[in-house]
Design a protein around this motif. Structure first.
Motif, PDB file in Angstrom:
ATOM      1  N   UNK A   1      34.934  13.482  26.782  1.00 21.73           N
ATOM      2  CA  UNK A   1      35.009  12.071  26.395  1.00 21.73           C
ATOM      3  C   UNK A   1      35.419  11.973  24.926  1.00 21.73           C
ATOM      4  N   UNK A   2      34.774  12.743  24.084  1.00 17.42           N
ATOM      5  CA  UNK A   2      35.059  12.730  22.642  1.00 17.42           C
ATOM      6  C   UNK A   2      36.497  13.149  22.348  1.00 17.42           C
ATOM      7  N   UNK A   3      37.034  14.059  23.155  1.00 20.49           N
ATOM      8  CA  UNK A   3      38.345  14.649  22.881  1.00 20.49           C
ATOM      9  C   UNK A   3      39.512  14.019  23.644  1.00 20.49           C
ATOM     10  N   UNK A   4      39.278  13.026  24.487  1.00 17.43           N
ATOM     11  CA  UNK A   4      40.387  12.560  25.326  1.00 17.43           C
ATOM     12  C   UNK A   4      41.492  11.857  24.546  1.00 17.43           C
ATOM     13  N   UNK A   5      41.179  11.235  23.424  1.00 22.15           N
ATOM     14  CA  UNK A   5      42.227  10.649  22.585  1.00 22.15           C
ATOM     15  C   UNK A   5      42.998  11.759  21.874  1.00 22.15           C
ATOM     16  N   UNK A   6      42.287  12.748  21.366  1.00 26.55           N
ATOM     17  CA  UNK A   6      42.946  13.896  20.742  1.00 26.55           C
ATOM     18  C   UNK A   6      43.856  14.599  21.749  1.00 26.55           C
ATOM     19  N   UNK A   7      43.442  14.640  23.014  1.00 26.89           N
ATOM     20  CA  UNK A   7      44.283  15.263  24.044  1.00 26.89           C
ATOM     21  C   UNK A   7      45.592  14.501  24.209  1.00 26.89           C
ATOM     22  N   UNK A   8      45.542  13.192  24.128  1.00 24.21           N
ATOM     23  CA  UNK A   8      46.779  12.402  24.190  1.00 24.21           C
ATOM     24  C   UNK A   8      47.677  12.735  23.001  1.00 24.21           C
ATOM     25  N   UNK A   9      47.098  12.799  21.822  1.00 22.61           N
ATOM     26  CA  UNK A   9      47.871  13.118  20.623  1.00 22.61           C
ATOM     27  C   UNK A   9      48.467  14.531  20.721  1.00 22.61           C
ATOM     28  N   UNK A  10      47.698  15.461  21.303  1.00 22.51           N
ATOM     29  CA  UNK A  10      48.178  16.830  21.513  1.00 22.51           C
ATOM     30  C   UNK A  10      49.355  16.848  22.497  1.00 22.51           C
ATOM     31  N   UNK A  11      49.168  16.202  23.648  1.00 21.97           N
ATOM     32  CA  UNK A  11      50.224  16.207  24.664  1.00 21.97           C
ATOM     33  C   UNK A  11      51.508  15.559  24.145  1.00 21.97           C
ATOM     34  N   UNK A  12      51.366  14.534  23.333  1.00 24.49           N
ATOM     35  CA  UNK A  12      52.554  13.908  22.729  1.00 24.49           C
ATOM     36  C   UNK A  12      53.261  14.869  21.774  1.00 24.49           C
ATOM     37  N   UNK A  13      52.494  15.720  21.119  1.00 24.90           N
ATOM     38  CA  UNK A  13      53.070  16.677  20.176  1.00 24.90           C
ATOM     39  C   UNK A  13      53.816  17.808  20.874  1.00 24.90           C
TER      40      UNK A  13
ATOM     41  N   UNK B   1      50.952   1.826  22.316  1.00 19.77           N
ATOM     42  CA  UNK B   1      50.407   0.983  21.250  1.00 19.77           C
ATOM     43  C   UNK B   1      49.145   1.616  20.663  1.00 19.77           C
ATOM     44  N   UNK B   2      48.244   2.068  21.535  1.00 19.55           N
ATOM     45  CA  UNK B   2      47.003   2.664  21.031  1.00 19.55           C
ATOM     46  C   UNK B   2      47.281   3.998  20.333  1.00 19.55           C
ATOM     47  N   UNK B   3      48.281   4.743  20.803  1.00 19.89           N
ATOM     48  CA  UNK B   3      48.656   6.000  20.141  1.00 19.89           C
ATOM     49  C   UNK B   3      49.024   5.743  18.685  1.00 19.89           C
ATOM     50  N   UNK B   4      49.778   4.697  18.434  1.00 20.04           N
ATOM     51  CA  UNK B   4      50.160   4.365  17.060  1.00 20.04           C
ATOM     52  C   UNK B   4      48.925   4.066  16.212  1.00 20.04           C
ATOM     53  N   UNK B   5      47.973   3.322  16.777  1.00 22.34           N
ATOM     54  CA  UNK B   5      46.745   3.006  16.047  1.00 22.34           C
ATOM     55  C   UNK B   5      45.874   4.249  15.837  1.00 22.34           C
ATOM     56  N   UNK B   6      45.979   5.205  16.751  1.00 23.75           N
ATOM     57  CA  UNK B   6      45.142   6.408  16.699  1.00 23.75           C
ATOM     58  C   UNK B   6      45.737   7.511  15.827  1.00 23.75           C
TER      59      UNK B   6
ATOM     60  N   UNK C   1      43.281  -2.624  15.737  1.00 13.48           N
ATOM     61  CA  UNK C   1      42.544  -1.542  15.069  1.00 13.48           C
ATOM     62  C   UNK C   1      42.079  -0.517  16.075  1.00 13.48           C
ATOM     63  N   UNK C   2      42.024   0.722  15.639  1.00 11.99           N
ATOM     64  CA  UNK C   2      41.421   1.784  16.443  1.00 11.99           C
ATOM     65  C   UNK C   2      39.936   1.810  16.130  1.00 11.99           C
ATOM     66  N   UNK C   3      39.125   1.473  17.102  1.00 15.06           N
ATOM     67  CA  UNK C   3      37.682   1.435  16.897  1.00 15.06           C
ATOM     68  C   UNK C   3      37.002   2.755  17.247  1.00 15.06           C
ATOM     69  N   UNK C   4      37.816   3.769  17.551  1.00 14.41           N
ATOM     70  CA  UNK C   4      37.319   5.122  17.856  1.00 14.41           C
ATOM     71  C   UNK C   4      36.313   5.084  19.013  1.00 14.41           C
ATOM     72  N   UNK C   5      36.737   4.452  20.083  1.00 16.54           N
ATOM     73  CA  UNK C   5      35.876   4.322  21.266  1.00 16.54           C
ATOM     74  C   UNK C   5      35.441   5.666  21.806  1.00 16.54           C
ATOM     75  N   UNK C   6      36.274   6.703  21.617  1.00 13.45           N
ATOM     76  CA  UNK C   6      35.924   8.030  22.120  1.00 13.45           C
ATOM     77  C   UNK C   6      34.725   8.608  21.377  1.00 13.45           C
ATOM     78  N   UNK C   7      34.646   8.378  20.086  1.00 15.06           N
ATOM     79  CA  UNK C   7      33.496   8.851  19.295  1.00 15.06           C
ATOM     80  C   UNK C   7      32.237   8.050  19.635  1.00 15.06           C
ATOM     81  N   UNK C   8      32.395   6.752  19.739  1.00 15.50           N
ATOM     82  CA  UNK C   8      31.254   5.914  20.102  1.00 15.50           C
ATOM     83  C   UNK C   8      30.701   6.335  21.464  1.00 15.50           C
ATOM     84  N   UNK C   9      31.599   6.509  22.432  1.00 11.53           N
ATOM     85  CA  UNK C   9      31.186   6.912  23.774  1.00 11.53           C
ATOM     86  C   UNK C   9      30.498   8.264  23.783  1.00 11.53           C
ATOM     87  N   UNK C  10      31.075   9.233  23.080  1.00 11.66           N
ATOM     88  CA  UNK C  10      30.473  10.571  23.022  1.00 11.66           C
ATOM     89  C   UNK C  10      29.095  10.511  22.381  1.00 11.66           C
ATOM     90  N   UNK C  11      28.960   9.744  21.320  1.00 10.20           N
ATOM     91  CA  UNK C  11      27.654   9.618  20.664  1.00 10.20           C
ATOM     92  C   UNK C  11      26.630   8.951  21.569  1.00 10.20           C
TER      93      UNK C  11
END
Length: 193
Positions: A96-108, A123-128, A72-82
């Motif tokens: 910190x909040x955006x680093x997962x979104x940055x991965x999704x962006x770079x993949x795009x 693996x985490x990209x698929x969950x995210x 499961x994606x536990x959204x660690x980036x949101x938890x950390x930012x909060x």
């Protein structure tokens, strides 16, 4: 007499001691990954806020059950930012909040980037949610702190070397202490200008 450290630094040291040795799918521990990312940011001459963002970008993982991470994606980036939002300037917690979104962006936008991801990152990209579509990629890149998040993401990808030597966590405490004492109002005004 030495001034007392900010309580967050003591909490961080305890969290690294109690959970930092846990793996997170890579050949190094969570603590080693955090220290490598911060060290790489420091060596690259990144702003102080980005060095600390690199150190703390996965702090949310230190509060998770490692057994759940693969399913499961536990959204660690949101938890950390909060967690960091009330303690540190926006220039730390937003990347910190955006680093997962940055991965999704770079993949795009860069197929070679996605092909170069580690197995655990794939693996985490698929969950995210996978790579962003064109609309989401455009929205991300125009957001405040997107470029810092992209830099942080690239540091994140590099900070997985089992042979890399880094300073201890305490090396980053003086910088963290300075940022913990930045006036939040002033930090917001600087970010807006």
């Amino acid at each position: 007499m030495k001034p007392a450290r900010h309580r967050f630094i003591d909490e961080l040291a305890e969290r690294f001691a109690s959970h930092g040795a846990e793996p997170y799918g890579e050949a190094i521990s969570q603590a080693e990954h955090a220290l490598q990312c911060a060290t790489l940011a420091e060596r690259a001459g990144c702003a102080d806020s980005l060095v600390i963002a690199a150190l703390l970008h996965d702090i949310g993982h230190l509060y998770e059950d490692p057994a759940v991470l693969e399913t499961r994606d536990l959204r660690h980036e949101e938890f950390g930012a909060n967690l960091l939002r009330e303690l540190l300037p926006e220039s730390v917690w937003q990347p910190v909040r955006l680093h997962v979104a940055a991965k999704r962006y770079l993949c795009a936008v860069d197929p070679a980037y996605q092909a170069g991801l580690s197995w655990a990152s794939r693996q985490s990209l698929a969950l995210q949610g996978g790579a962003f579509d064109e609309r989401a990629a455009s929205a991300f890149v125009s957001a405040p702190y997107a470029q810092d998040a992209i830099t942080l993401r690239r540091l994140d990808d590099l900070g997985k070397d089992p042979s890399m030597r880094t300073p201890e966590l305490e090396h980053f405490f003086p910088l963290l202490e300075r940022l913990l004492h930045v006036d939040r109002h002033q930090a917001g005004v600087r970010a807006a200008s």
